[in-house]
Write a protein that holds these residues in place. Structure first.
Motif, short mmCIF file in Angstrom:
data_model
loop_
_atom_site.label_atom_id
_atom_site.label_comp_id
_atom_site.label_asym_id
_atom_site.label_seq_id
_atom_site.Cartn_x
_atom_site.Cartn_y
_atom_site.Cartn_z
N ASP A 49 78.00 93.96 -11.23
CA ASP A 49 78.62 95.53 -11.15
C ASP A 49 77.45 96.32 -10.88
OD1 ASP A 49 80.57 93.58 -9.97
OD2 ASP A 49 81.76 93.80 -11.81
N ASP A 50 77.30 96.67 -12.50
CA ASP A 50 76.46 97.76 -13.42
C ASP A 50 74.65 97.64 -12.41
OD1 ASP A 50 75.44 95.21 -14.38
OD2 ASP A 50 75.42 96.74 -16.37
N GLN A 51 74.14 97.30 -11.70
CA GLN A 51 73.02 96.77 -10.59
C GLN A 51 72.89 97.23 -9.40
OE1 GLN A 51 71.05 95.99 -13.02
NE2 GLN A 51 71.68 95.81 -14.44
N SER A 52 71.87 97.57 -8.96
CA SER A 52 72.02 98.02 -7.51
C SER A 52 71.12 96.61 -6.74
CB SER A 52 70.69 98.79 -7.63
OG SER A 52 69.52 98.10 -7.26
N TRP A 55 68.21 94.40 -6.91
CA TRP A 55 68.65 93.33 -8.43
C TRP A 55 67.91 92.58 -8.57
CZ3 TRP A 55 71.13 89.63 -9.94
CH2 TRP A 55 70.76 89.10 -11.03
N GLU A 134 71.73 88.78 -18.68
CA GLU A 134 72.45 89.49 -17.59
C GLU A 134 73.98 88.75 -17.29
OE1 GLU A 134 68.51 91.25 -15.29
OE2 GLU A 134 68.88 88.91 -15.80
#
Length: 200
Positions: A49-52, A55, A134
């Protein structure tokens, strides 16, 4: 199954057969949207969720995800050069990842290069602990187990020079009493023991 709830966020099309009429097409569509990344033929990982949308997972996370999709998250252990990478004993990224699994499996070629190599081992007997990746937490051999495994098979994964260098890096971090206990519990040959003895 929700993709984000899958072991290490990694699924195969057949894992989604109860949710989509054509899971392969659905995953391909999600990949174009950046919601998932295709790791290899038949394996996809949900983008955190916190990646573009651009990624890409590390080699270690990709290997753990694929292995978990095949065998289950509790039955695989990252080992050898891959464990050494996670323990920061090998500084640069490698082209192969090594995973201990309950039975043998053919290597999996990753999209964009690299491969995941499986080694059939008694994963329960390995000295391992959960480490954060990750995409979640995966079992990784401890520095002591990693040192012994690299000493036994430095060529496994095709990075002998890095494996031998990692031995020196790990030697300053391990608890030698624990190494000795693992030697007593597991079977290692003379070459392995001599290589380990030279590190003390």
């Amino acid at each position: 199954m929700e993709l984000t709830q899958a072991p290490l966020r990694t699924v195969r099309p057949k894992d989604l057969a109860d949710r989509y009429v054509n899971p392969r097409a659905a995953l391909a569509r999600m990949a174009t949207q950046g919601a998932v990344v295709r790791l290899a033929h038949g394996y996809f990982v949900a983008t955190p969720d916190d990646q573009s949308a651009h990624w890409k997972p590390t080699m270690e996370a990709a290997a753990a995800g694929i292995a978990s999709a095949i065998f289950g998250q509790r039955d695989i252990v990252l080992m050898g050069i891959t464990a050494a990478r996670i323990h920061h004993a090998i500084p640069r990224a490698l082209g192969s990842a090594v995973v201990a699994s309950p039975r043998q499996h053919r290597p999996v070629a990753l999209d964009g290069g690299g491969r995941v190599i499986f080694v059939a081992r008694d994963t329960i007997a390995l000295d391992a602990r959960l480490e954060a990746l990750e995409t979640g937490r995966a079992l990784v051999t401890t520095p002591e187990q990693t040192l012994l495994d690299l000493a036994k098979r430095p060529d496994l994964g095709g990075a002998r020079d890095e494996a031998l260098s990692a031995l020196s890096n790990l030697a300053s971090r391990v608890t030698w009493d624990k190494v000795d206990r693992l030697v007593d519990e597991q079977h290692f040959g003379k070459t392995t023991l001599a290589r380990v003895a030279a590190l003390r």
